[in-house]
Design a protein around this motif. Structure first.
Motif, mmCIF file in Angstrom:
data_model
loop_
_atom_site.group_PDB
_atom_site.id
_atom_site.type_symbol
_atom_site.label_atom_id
_atom_site.label_comp_id
_atom_site.label_asym_id
_atom_site.label_seq_id
_atom_site.Cartn_x
_atom_site.Cartn_y
_atom_site.Cartn_z
ATOM 1 N N ARG A 131 0.836 -1.219 0.000
ATOM 2 C CA ARG A 131 0.000 0.000 0.000
ATOM 3 C C ARG A 131 0.862 1.257 0.000
ATOM 4 N N GLU A 138 4.183 0.850 -9.649
ATOM 5 C CA GLU A 138 3.342 -0.318 -9.941
ATOM 6 C C GLU A 138 4.086 -1.634 -9.751
ATOM 7 N N TRP A 139 5.393 -1.650 -10.018
ATOM 8 C CA TRP A 139 6.147 -2.892 -9.855
ATOM 9 C C TRP A 139 6.842 -2.891 -8.501
ATOM 10 N N ASP A 183 4.198 -11.354 -14.923
ATOM 11 C CA ASP A 183 3.475 -10.698 -13.833
ATOM 12 C C ASP A 183 4.132 -10.926 -12.486
ATOM 13 N N SER A 239 3.378 -7.174 -9.489
ATOM 14 C CA SER A 239 2.711 -5.895 -9.666
ATOM 15 C C SER A 239 2.007 -5.494 -8.376
ATOM 16 N N ARG A 240 2.002 -4.215 -8.103
ATOM 17 C CA ARG A 240 1.317 -3.710 -6.910
ATOM 18 C C ARG A 240 -0.169 -4.049 -6.958
ATOM 19 N N SER A 241 -0.765 -3.942 -8.129
ATOM 20 C CA SER A 241 -2.194 -4.213 -8.259
ATOM 21 C C SER A 241 -2.517 -5.666 -7.929
ATOM 22 N N ALA A 242 -1.589 -6.593 -8.241
ATOM 23 C CA ALA A 242 -1.818 -8.002 -7.921
ATOM 24 C C ALA A 242 -1.832 -8.228 -6.413
ATOM 25 N N ILE A 256 -2.553 -5.886 -4.104
ATOM 26 C CA ILE A 256 -3.746 -5.226 -3.561
ATOM 27 C C ILE A 256 -4.978 -6.099 -3.778
ATOM 28 N N ALA A 257 -5.069 -6.728 -4.954
ATOM 29 C CA ALA A 257 -6.224 -7.577 -5.264
ATOM 30 C C ALA A 257 -6.152 -8.934 -4.562
ATOM 31 N N HIS A 300 -2.370 -15.453 -12.377
ATOM 32 C CA HIS A 300 -1.024 -14.892 -12.548
ATOM 33 C C HIS A 300 -0.009 -16.025 -12.705
#
Length: 298
Positions: free
Chosen positions: A85, A90-91, A116, A168-171, A173-174, A200
């Motif tokens: 967070r 992003e990476w 990924d 990835s940061r989004s991975a 977070i999700a 992924h």
């Protein structure tokens, strides 16, 4: 080419200055060559030995480095979620703060990597003469051939470890780390399982961090027992991802649990005494792990 990477380091009762310095130096080189943006975020998870916090505080003065000093212990999973967070890029490259980077192209390899999720692996260092009676050193050296990138790719999702990987940061977070894992062991295995279930692909490359310092035998035995307890507590989630769990489950199904518990009561103390001592027999280590796991099976 990954244009921006956050290197995120959880620390607990360890020095990380040299690791951060090495990452800064390599990041500056990759930035000059490729224009990559970077930051390094370190989170101390409320170390019980505050001398580590004080000695690591020098990194606060360095460019592109942030040092988060937590006032209460989050645990191994929650602190990684916090780092994700906090990261601005992003990476993310997660590296355990007590390790070392000795490859001159470590940062560049991650910047140029594909996929990924990319796992760099570990290398086992240290003077064999110094560590020849250290249980963890002996165990890591025995397992080292199985941890090459080629071998890890054969069971890519099961060989995932959080010691050193890009994602990835989004991975994250999700698919956050499961924060019920507050104690040592297996939170990385479950995270890898979650990533795979979310579609992924996990890629393993030869870009290791170096383990060159090892805890004492009694401390390593404490951590081993803690990991066994974690394995049993979360055995439903970890089914299919641990050979120790698979063997233990088979023995339980064969109605051999009472025999295993009896064997631990008889052999547990002398086995642990040897493994915690100055001349541990590595051949006894997996026997003890199995018997201890059965002893805490409920």
């Amino acid at each position: 080419m990954r244009q921006a990477i956050s290197f995120v380091l959880p620390t607990y009762n360890c020095h990380c200055v040299q690791l951060v310095e090495t990452l800064c130096r390599q990041c500056r080189m990759v930035q000059a060559e490729y224009g990559m943006h970077y930051e390094i975020v370190v989170a101390d998870d409320c170390s019980t030995d505050r001398s580590y916090v004080r000695s690591n505080s020098v990194i606060e003065r360095w460019n592109n480095v942030r040092y988060l000093k937590l006032d209460h212990n989050l645990g191994r999973s929650a602190v990684r979620n916090l780092l994700a967070r906090e990261a601005r890029h992003e990476w993310l490259v997660f590296i355990d703060g007590d390790l070392a980077v000795d490859r001159p192209d470590f940062v560049e390899k991650y910047a140029l990597s594909e996929g990924d999720v990319v796992v760099g692996g570990t290398a086992i260092g240290g003077d064999a003469k110094l560590w020849h009676n250290n249980l963890r050193y002996l165990y890591e050296k025995r397992c080292e051939p199985a941890h090459s990138a080629q071998q890890r790719m054969r069971l890519a999702n099961r060989e995932f470890r959080t010691t050193n990987f890009l994602v990835s940061r989004s991975a994250v977070i999700a698919n956050p780390f499961y924060e019920a894992f507050r104690h040592y062991g297996y939170e990385d295995v479950l995270f890898g399982k979650q990533l795979t279930a979310s579609g992924h692909a996990i890629n393993h490359i030869d870009n290791p961090v170096l383990i060159d310092d090892y805890e004492s035998n009694p401390v390593y035995m404490d951590k081993t027992e803690e990991a066994c307890r974690t394995l049993i507590e979360f055995r439903q989630q970890l089914e299919g991802y641990s050979s120790l769990l698979a063997l233990s489950t088979s023995l339980v199904r064969w109605h051999l649990l009472p025999l295993g518990k009896l064997a631990y009561r008889i052999l547990g103390t002398p086995l642990r005494r040897n493994l915690s001592g100055t001349k541990p027999l590595l051949s006894l280590f997996n026997i003890y792990r199995l018997l201890y796991t059965l002893s805490v099976w409920a």
